[in-house]
Design an enzyme around this catalytic site. Structure first.
Site, PDB file in Angstrom:
ATOM      1  NE  ARG A  39      15.910  25.209  42.109  1.00 42.24           N
ATOM      2  CZ  ARG A  39      15.332  26.320  41.679  1.00 42.24           C
ATOM      3  NH1 ARG A  39      15.530  27.460  42.321  1.00 42.24           N
ATOM      4  NH2 ARG A  39      14.551  26.317  40.618  1.00 42.24           N
ATOM      5  CG  ASN A  50       7.961  26.209  46.918  1.00 48.80           C
ATOM      6  OD1 ASN A  50       6.743  26.202  46.973  1.00 48.80           O
ATOM      7  ND2 ASN A  50       8.638  26.976  46.076  1.00 48.80           N
ATOM      8  CE1 TYR A  75       6.595  24.181  40.168  1.00 49.72           C
ATOM      9  CE2 TYR A  75       4.990  25.959  40.003  1.00 49.72           C
ATOM     10  CZ  TYR A  75       6.252  25.505  40.360  1.00 49.72           C
ATOM     11  OH  TYR A  75       7.171  26.362  40.879  1.00 49.72           O
ATOM     12  CG  HIS A  82       3.954  24.298  43.097  1.00 52.78           C
ATOM     13  ND1 HIS A  82       5.301  24.175  43.365  1.00 52.78           N
ATOM     14  CD2 HIS A  82       3.680  25.627  43.188  1.00 52.78           C
ATOM     15  CE1 HIS A  82       5.819  25.367  43.600  1.00 52.78           C
ATOM     16  NE2 HIS A  82       4.842  26.259  43.505  1.00 52.78           N
ATOM     17  CB  CYS A 125       1.788  29.734  45.574  1.00 51.53           C
ATOM     18  SG  CYS A 125       2.613  29.152  44.072  1.00 51.53           S
TER      19      CYS A 125
END
Length: 421
Positions: A90, A144, A244, A194, A164
């Site tokens: 990440r 995700n 987002y 998102h 989500c």
């Protein structure tokens, strides 16, 4: 019933456990299996999970294991919350795209594509093992990028629904502002994972009166502050975009911010170290307050509600989920995965009718859907050219020079996770 959580060693898991304990009348779990290859984390999380169940008087059995096949054997539902490559991957997803002046984020843009390439093959292997163990089991995907991962699962014929927490978080926020119970708030939530907008906020059910104009008039400043978007933009849209959308609506501003502060991955990694120390305290028998800053708010409520509805329990009949479009949004392919309110039951999720979508939103949805199709192709078949095509199609990249450079960076940073690289 038996539920299995893949990625059970996650620091998120106590949030889920707390929901299972509190909402046991909605979802009566008799056996909960937490499976994770990280034995040290799993021991800490599993110990706290058992203490949470005991504190709240839940007599269900909690099992921890690193054996995936044993974990999914006989499971009625399997929840996926894994992170291939962990926080280290990440951290990379959030940093190397900035070298090209593009947003560095773990679920969208170039970083989101990297995560999809690492994740889709692993998830499909897990899903095949679930199907062999119990072909009637449901897979609930919280991993995700949810839209791409859920599309991979559904196209492979798995009994899967994507989940989500954006919609449930906004529902809770709006309910608080309006002074009503969350169950009384129904969102006209439309888009892709998102990439969503609230185009109406209805009281009492899907056909209730739309109070979004009143919400924006009376509480627009508070909503805008949460989204970190200007209040006049919300007024002009007449809708509430998910947070987002800031990556799209304020791209250059966000890139500037990301270049001058520690990454979210670094913040989360430090929180995880603190949380794991707390989880090791044998006196701790509830989720700590710090967990609220980790992310995933209301994940447990959403997961319990969805699992209960799929398994014939007391879950809500209407929920916001990720599932096949099937003509709901006529400007998208039937096999696109959309995030909308759906009727959920033992046969799965069926999207509810959606009002005509403003071209301002429909155009971006169509663009990102095309990207997701190319991203899934790259995840399934590999190859530098497929990665390049997906990046070139993404509206947060879009220029061939950036796409070339980002392709090189993506492959270099993810080579150990890409069988074809």
């Amino acid at each position: 019933m038996k539920l299995t959580v893949v990625g059970g060693g996650s620091t998120y898991t106590p949030e889920l456990i707390d929901g299972f304990a509190r909402l046991r009348d909605t979802l009566p779990v008799r056996e909960l299996v937490l499976v994770d290859p990280a034995a040290d984390r799993l021991d800490l999380v599993g110990g706290l999970a058992r203490r949470i169940f005991a504190r709240q008087g839940h007599d269900g059995r909690i099992v921890t294991t690193s054996d995936l096949d044993a974990a999914v054997d006989g499971a009625d539902a399997v929840l996926l919350q894994l992170r291939v490559g962990g926080q280290a991957a990440r951290q990379q997803d959030e940093t190397w795209p900035l070298e090209c002046g593009c947003v560095g984020q773990e679920t969208t843009g170039a970083g989101g594509l990297a995560k999809a390439l690492r994740t889709v093959p692993v998830v499909l292997d897990i899903a095949e093992r679930v199907r062999r163990a119990n072909p009637d089991a449901w897979i609930i995907d919280f991993t995700n990028p949810v839209g791409i991962v859920t599309r991979a699962l559904l196209r492979a014929g798995h009994r899967a629904v994507g989940l989500c927490n954006v919609a449930i978080g906004l529902q809770r926020k709006f309910a608080g502002l309006l002074g009503v119970a969350p169950a009384d708030v129904h969102l006209d939530h439309v888009g892709l994972n998102h990439l969503t907008w609230e185009t109406a906020v209805r009281l009492g059910g899907p056909e209730g009166a739309d109070v979004l104009p009143r919400l924006l008039a009376e509480h627009g400043d508070a909503v805008a502050a949460d989204l970190r978007l200007p209040r006049p933009l919300l007024d002009r849209l007449g809708a509430v975009p998910s947070y987002y959308l800031r990556y799209y609506y304020a791209h250059d501003e966000v890139v500037g911010e990301l270049r001058t502060k520690p990454s979210r991955a670094a913040e989360v990694a430090e929180m995880e170290r603190q949380l794991l120390r707390m989880y090791g305290d044998p006196a701790l028998d509830e989720k700590p307050a710090l967990l609220a800053r980790r992310g995933g708010a209301y994940y447990s409520e959403a997961a319990v509600d969805l699992a209960a509805a799929l398994l014939g329990g007391a879950g809500s009949p209407y929920q916001v989920v990720n599932t096949f479009n099937r003509g709901t949004l006529p400007f998208l392919p039937d096999d696109a995965v959309i995030e909308v309110p759906a009727a959920v039951g033992g046969k799965g999720a069926a999207p509810l009718p959606v009002a005509d979508v403003d071209p301002l939103y429909a155009g971006l949805m169509a663009n990102v859907t095309a990207y997701e199709d190319l991203a899934l192709d790259a995840a399934l078949r590999g190859g530098r050219d497929r990665v390049f095509r997906a990046l070139l199609a993404h509206p947060l990249v879009g220029q061939y020079g950036y796409a070339e450079q980002l392709t090189d960076l993506l492959v270099a940073h993810n080579r150990e996770h890409l069988a074809w690289a």
